[in-house]
Scaffold this motif. Structure first.
Motif, PDB file in Angstrom:
ATOM      1  N   ASP A   1       0.804  -1.226   0.000  1.00 15.79           N
ATOM      2  CA  ASP A   1       0.000   0.000   0.000  1.00 15.79           C
ATOM      3  C   ASP A   1       0.834   1.273   0.000  1.00 15.79           C
ATOM      4  N   ILE A   2       2.025   1.227   0.577  1.00 16.58           N
ATOM      5  CA  ILE A   2       2.863   2.424   0.591  1.00 16.58           C
ATOM      6  C   ILE A   2       3.833   2.460  -0.585  1.00 16.58           C
ATOM      7  N   SER A   3       3.868   1.386  -1.371  1.00 16.00           N
ATOM      8  CA  SER A   3       4.809   1.345  -2.498  1.00 16.00           C
ATOM      9  C   SER A   3       4.571   2.449  -3.528  1.00 16.00           C
ATOM     10  N   PRO A   4       3.308   2.897  -3.799  1.00 16.65           N
ATOM     11  CA  PRO A   4       3.140   4.005  -4.756  1.00 16.65           C
ATOM     12  C   PRO A   4       3.799   5.310  -4.312  1.00 16.65           C
ATOM     13  N   LEU A   5       4.061   5.471  -3.022  1.00 17.97           N
ATOM     14  CA  LEU A   5       4.730   6.678  -2.538  1.00 17.97           C
ATOM     15  C   LEU A   5       6.204   6.712  -2.934  1.00 17.97           C
ATOM     16  N   ARG A   6       6.765   5.587  -3.327  1.00 14.26           N
ATOM     17  CA  ARG A   6       8.183   5.549  -3.687  1.00 14.26           C
ATOM     18  C   ARG A   6       8.464   6.423  -4.908  1.00 14.26           C
ATOM     19  N   THR A   7       7.462   6.615  -5.786  1.00 13.75           N
ATOM     20  CA  THR A   7       7.669   7.487  -6.954  1.00 13.75           C
ATOM     21  C   THR A   7       7.856   8.943  -6.532  1.00 13.75           C
ATOM     22  N   GLN A   8       7.477   9.252  -5.279  1.00 13.44           N
ATOM     23  CA  GLN A   8       7.670  10.599  -4.728  1.00 13.44           C
ATOM     24  C   GLN A   8       8.889  10.652  -3.808  1.00 13.44           C
ATOM     25  N   ASP A   9       9.739   9.622  -3.907  1.00  9.06           N
ATOM     26  CA  ASP A   9      10.983   9.543  -3.125  1.00  9.06           C
ATOM     27  C   ASP A   9      10.741   9.509  -1.624  1.00  9.06           C
ATOM     28  N   VAL A  10       9.625   8.916  -1.230  1.00 10.11           N
ATOM     29  CA  VAL A  10       9.338   8.749   0.193  1.00 10.11           C
ATOM     30  C   VAL A  10      10.011   7.467   0.676  1.00 10.11           C
TER      31      VAL A  10
END
Length: 458
Positions: A399-408
């Motif tokens: 669920d948090i993997s899409p945030l990786r595109t924002q360098d989180v």
């Protein structure tokens, strides 16, 4: 006395890291004390599982879980609690599946344990009947080709690798046959698919899980078969390649429906625009109560904020608990959360997920820059008194993997995984199989990491 105090002041000034470490040790001890003496995660889980039950996206139970978690976080007095609308798939299982080995030389006809794969099309009352061809992987399937596959039921029988101590690696190594197997088999004219349950154990319990149909490929019915029955079928096929298999499913995909992520937060006192998110997925499969997967992660995430309020801790940064919707068969909640974070120019400095069950905590894994990883790994010694020792590079959650595109930077909570794949996606993932103390220890460990990130950033 003044002389001693002066010496102490000089010592603390000269060695600030020592004072800092002592302060952190004390605070983490208080977090664990609160979770273990006055924790509420277990009772939250009891309500979620026993009063609401399995929470497949689009179901009335999923809607009830949304409202329960909203009210629960409001009752705890979090600064803000709100819903994020998200459209989710609405797949329904229908009446109980039937699976049967037909006219084998040794056993004749015998019923076996099967469940439909999530998102699968149903067979209807006519069922699927055909000869069975067993394969281990897609390469073997391709070698057999259309001449040998057409009109048959493909049986994917690759087990999870028992030699791997990391059971999630074993799961990843076998899961493509469930996720993509039905479409791969359909390319060669198969009429149905059996998939060996993704389990670390030999038993009679079948494991469901999502499948994904490819574009412009016929959609064929697909079921998972228990590990014991998979072994039985494989043994029978060695002596009788002409035996047949019959299965019947009544599942169907209905139009998407409106659901919600549920977000509760405590606003930061110094850097409120810096957000630390922690969450689990509120949806579950429909076969049981979704206790380990992922009721545990949801109540642990709420418990983290409850612990902070109970201790009177005012975070520097904004701490969010997020109940994601639709991880199991779509990931629409995680994608929507990341989309809204980007649209709203939100600054997430870290995101953590608990989606590996409510078992004994052993560590954390982090994906991010080397500096971010080094910082989290530097905190390992603070957790050694609690037998939490596995701090590693690489980690996160679906669920948090899409945030990786924002360098989180994304952090995965790591409980002991040896028992997880006994219950994962089964009809026995119920409240009774979760240990209260292990669940509470996990919430305390996660809260401690959130506290450190809040204090020092990443």
């Amino acid at each position: 006395m003044k002389y001693l105090l002066s010496l102490l002041l000089v010592f603390l000034t000269a060695f600030p890291s020592f004072a800092q470490t002592n302060q952190d040790e004390t605070h983490i001890r208080k977090i664990f004390d609160e979770a273990l003496e006055r924790g509420e995660s277990y009772e939250m889980l009891r309500h979620l599982t026993k009063n609401i039950g399995g929470r497949l996206s689009g179901s009335p139970q999923a809607a009830a879980a949304v409202e329960w978690s909203r009210q629960q976080m409001m009752a705890y007095g979090f600064d803000t609690v709100y819903l994020q609308p998200v459209m989710v798939p609405h797949w329904v299982r229908g009446q109980k599946e039937i699976g049967r080995i037909v006219n084998s030389k040794k056993l004749g006809s015998v019923d076996v344990n099967v469940v439909a794969l999530g998102n699968s099309v149903g067979s209807g009352s006519e069922g699927v009947l055909g000869n069975v061809i067993e394969v281990q992987d897609f390469q073997e399937l391709a070698k057999l080709g259309k001449d040998q596959i057409q009109g048959k039921i493909v049986f994917f029988n690759r087990p999870m690798d028992a030699k791997l101590l990391d059971t999630f690696s074993a799961y990843s190594g076998a899961s493509n046959q469930r996720g993509a197997g039905p479409s791969e088999a359909a390319k060669y004219g198969a009429i149905g698919v059996l998939v060996r349950s993704l389990s670390s154990f030999k038993d009679d319990v079948p494991h469901t899980g999502g499948t994904r149909y490819g574009l412009n490929i016929p959609k064929i019915p697909a079921v998972a078969i228990s590990t014991n029955d998979a072994d039985k079928l494989s043994d029978l096929l060695e002596d009788d390649t002409d035996l047949k298999f019959y299965f019947e499913t009544h599942c169907e995909m209905l139009p998407d429906v409106l659901s919600y992520n549920v977000v509760g937060e405590i606003r930061g006192s110094q850097k409120p625009d810096e957000i630390i998110a922690v969450g689990g997925h509120l949806d579950s499969w429909d076969l049981a109560e979704g206790a380990h997967d992922d009721g545990a992660g949801c109540v642990q995430s709420i418990e983290i904020l409850r612990i902070m309020k109970a201790m009177g801790y005012q975070p520097k940064r904004t701490i969010r608990a997020v109940m994601f919707m639709n991880e199991e068969n779509g990931l629409m909640g995680g994608r929507k959360y990341a989309q809204l974070a980007e649209e709203n120019n939100e600054n997430h400095i870290a995101a953590m997920e608990s989606d590996r069950g409510g078992f004994l905590p052993i560590g954390f894994g982090i994906s991010g820059t080397k500096a971010q990883q080094d910082k989290l790994l530097s905190w390992k010694s603070l957790f050694e008194p609690y037998n939490i020792h596995q701090f590693k590079r690489g980690g996160g959650g679906a669920d948090i993997s899409p945030l990786r595109t924002q360098d989180v930077p994304t952090i995965g909570y790591l409980p002991d995984s040896q028992r997880y794949f006994k219950y994962h996606h089964t009809g026995i993932d119920n409240f009774e199989v979760v240990n209260q103390r292990e669940l509470e220890l996990g919430a305390a460990a996660m809260a401690s990491i959130i506290y450190l990130i809040d204090q020092y950033g990443l």
